[in-house]
Enzyme design. Structure first.
Site, short mmCIF file in Angstrom:
data_model
loop_
_atom_site.label_atom_id
_atom_site.label_comp_id
_atom_site.label_asym_id
_atom_site.label_seq_id
_atom_site.Cartn_x
_atom_site.Cartn_y
_atom_site.Cartn_z
N GLY A 36 0.68 -1.34 -0.06
CA GLY A 36 -0.04 0.00 -0.11
C GLY A 36 0.71 1.34 -0.09
CG ASP A 37 0.47 3.55 2.28
OD1 ASP A 37 -0.55 4.37 2.48
OD2 ASP A 37 0.92 2.72 3.33
N GLY A 39 1.18 5.24 -4.07
CA GLY A 39 0.78 6.24 -5.14
C GLY A 39 -0.30 5.90 -6.24
CG ASN A 62 -9.68 -0.54 4.98
OD1 ASN A 62 -10.16 -0.16 3.93
ND2 ASN A 62 -9.00 -1.84 4.78
CG HIS A 65 -6.16 6.19 -2.76
ND1 HIS A 65 -7.04 5.24 -3.71
CD2 HIS A 65 -5.49 5.08 -2.14
CE1 HIS A 65 -6.96 3.91 -3.49
NE2 HIS A 65 -5.85 3.60 -2.59
CB THR A 323 -3.04 4.56 10.47
OG1 THR A 323 -1.75 4.78 9.57
CG2 THR A 323 -3.74 3.66 9.86
CG LEU A 354 13.55 7.36 -9.64
CD1 LEU A 354 14.10 5.92 -9.24
CD2 LEU A 354 13.69 7.87 -10.94
#
Length: 448
Positions: A36-37, A39, A62, A65, A323, A354
């Protein structure tokens, strides 16, 4: 025997001949390839400007984005990221679990930032299940009971809501909009079931029913049979993009169980969460962060509990959208990505963030796993015990120590940055189509 084989062979050939395709377009899918996370929201935002429909197929609030559009930062949890495109219809599919108070809070917050006319371009499946406040209370209690062995849940009630769905006493959006007396009876029944299991939770049934009578009218304009809607759209040649929530390594079947979410956030969840057959799937875009992060507990082979991990966390602003917890950080993990590519069948990759690696003199990449006895693993471990006992082998690549943040052409990237991208392509045998070097959609470089 030979006659039988010949007959069967002919039958099998006939099975694959004369296929007809009733659909004029395909469904393209954006999936997180790690924990997750990665992008995904930014990638969806980029592509949503060119599609007719954007869908969420699983999970709930939960997921988190972040999308930057025209200098404004939007945070989405239940709404598809495509809602920032006013020409696009956004769909919340049957596989999503919806906490209505959170949904309408999210709508209000984003309307205050300039999001407009959602009532005309948001559709919610009548088959999606509801998350109630008591689901959230139970989620917190179950997590607390685990003590030091907690799973790192977001405590949004997602797991308990999917549990209600699986045990067939959950309540769907369509039931809220039907006979309210029948909804009330079913609500009282599900509350009674939870009170037997968790007697300490406090539910004011009559107050909740009054509240949900109001929510029924509030949500009614958005609700449709999304299955018919999507199939009609495909037959009419409309372009559809699916935004996967969470990520492959959090999938309930294929992730690092039990440190996973409660839904299928791999390609299979797209089909069941929207009511689509496999032949409708077109491109499967795996979104890969240029390093690896994870929120909460669970195994993390390439994690760096040192100054490298701290640097990645600081430079990448690695804090969970949902969270607010700091994300754990480590090197890019090729065995993990090969595994999620096997499961999802990525047709291309979008490599994000990057630019966070810009300051490093050298960059490590996990390239293989070894058992304790030194033997190389030819598969991704199926248990956390096995995963916890592996040794990671790294390749060391030269850094570029030059800012890439304002570069918009792949050939203008430092040579070593290009090499890093090509190294990933070669190891995965999947083309990298885009590279992200910043927050906004304008910072995504088209590689080819």
């Amino acid at each position: 025997m030979s006659t039988t084989n010949a007959i069967n062979g002919n039958l099998y050939e006939q099975l694959h001949q004369g296929r007809t395709n009733m659909y004029k377009s395909k469904v393209d899918v954006v999936l997180g390839a790690q924990w997750g996370d990665e992008g995904k929201g930014k990638v969806v935002d980029m592509l949503a400007s060119e599609v007719d429909i954007v869908c969420r197929c699983q999970g709930g609030n939960n997921a988190g984005h972040t999308v930057v559009a025209n200098g404004t930062e939007f945070d989405f949890h239940l709404l598809p990221s495509g809602v920032v495109n006013e020409k696009c219809i956004s769909v919340i599919g049957n596989g999503v679990v919806i906490h209505l108070p959170s949904l309408f809070d999210e709508v209000l917050k984003n309307e205050a930032k300039g999001l407009q006319h959602l009532e005309h371009r948001l559709i919610i499946s009548d088959r999606a299940h509801l998350v109630f406040d008591f689901h959230q209370h139970v989620d917190g209690m179950q997590e607390a009971e685990k003590g030091g062995k907690s799973l790192g849940t977001t405590k949004k009630g997602i797991g308990p809501a999917y549990s209600s769905k699986a045990t067939r006493n959950g309540i769907r959006v369509g039931e809220l909009l039907g006979d309210f007396n029948a909804f009330s009876d079913k609500f009282k029944l599900i509350v009674a079931t939870h009170l037997r299991l968790f007697p300490s939770i406090n539910v004011d049934v009559e107050a909740e029913l009054t509240r949900y009578r109001d929510y029924a009218e509030k949500v009614r304009p958005y609700v449709k049979d999304t299955i018919c809607f999507l199939h009609t759209a495909l037959r009419n040649g409309k372009t559809i993009l699916v935004e996967g929530a969470n990520a492959a390594m959090l999938d309930i079947d294929f992730g690092t169980y039990p440190y996973v979410t409660s839904s299928n956030c791999s390609i299979g969840g797209v089909l069941t969460g929207l009511g689509l057959p496999p032949q409708t799937i077109g491109e499967v875009i795996g979104v890969v962060k240029a390093y690896t992060t994870r929120v909460g507990d669970g195994p993390f082979p390439s994690e760096q509990l040192n100054e490298i991990g701290d640097l990645l966390q600081t430079r990448g602003f690695e804090v969970g959208v949902t969270t607010k917890r700091k994300r754990r950080c480590g090197w890019l993990d090729i065995p993990l990505l090969r595994y999620t590519s096997l499961v999802n069948g990525y047709t291309c990759i979008c490599l994000t963030k990057l630019d966070i690696l810009d300051t490093l003199p050298e960059i490590k990449v996990a390239v293989s796993y070894k058992k304790a006895n030194g033997d190389k693993l030819d598969h991704f471990p199926g248990t956390i015990a096995e995963l916890g006992n592996i040794e990671v082998e790294y390749a060391v690549l030269p850094g570029w120590q030059t800012s890439t943040e304002h570069i918009r052409n792949f050939k203008e990237l430092p040579e070593n940055a290009q090499h890093y991208v090509r190294f990933l392509e070669k190891e995965l045998s999947v083309p990298v189509r885009w590279v992200g070097v910043g927050k906004g959609r304008e910072s995504i470089i088209n590689v080819h």
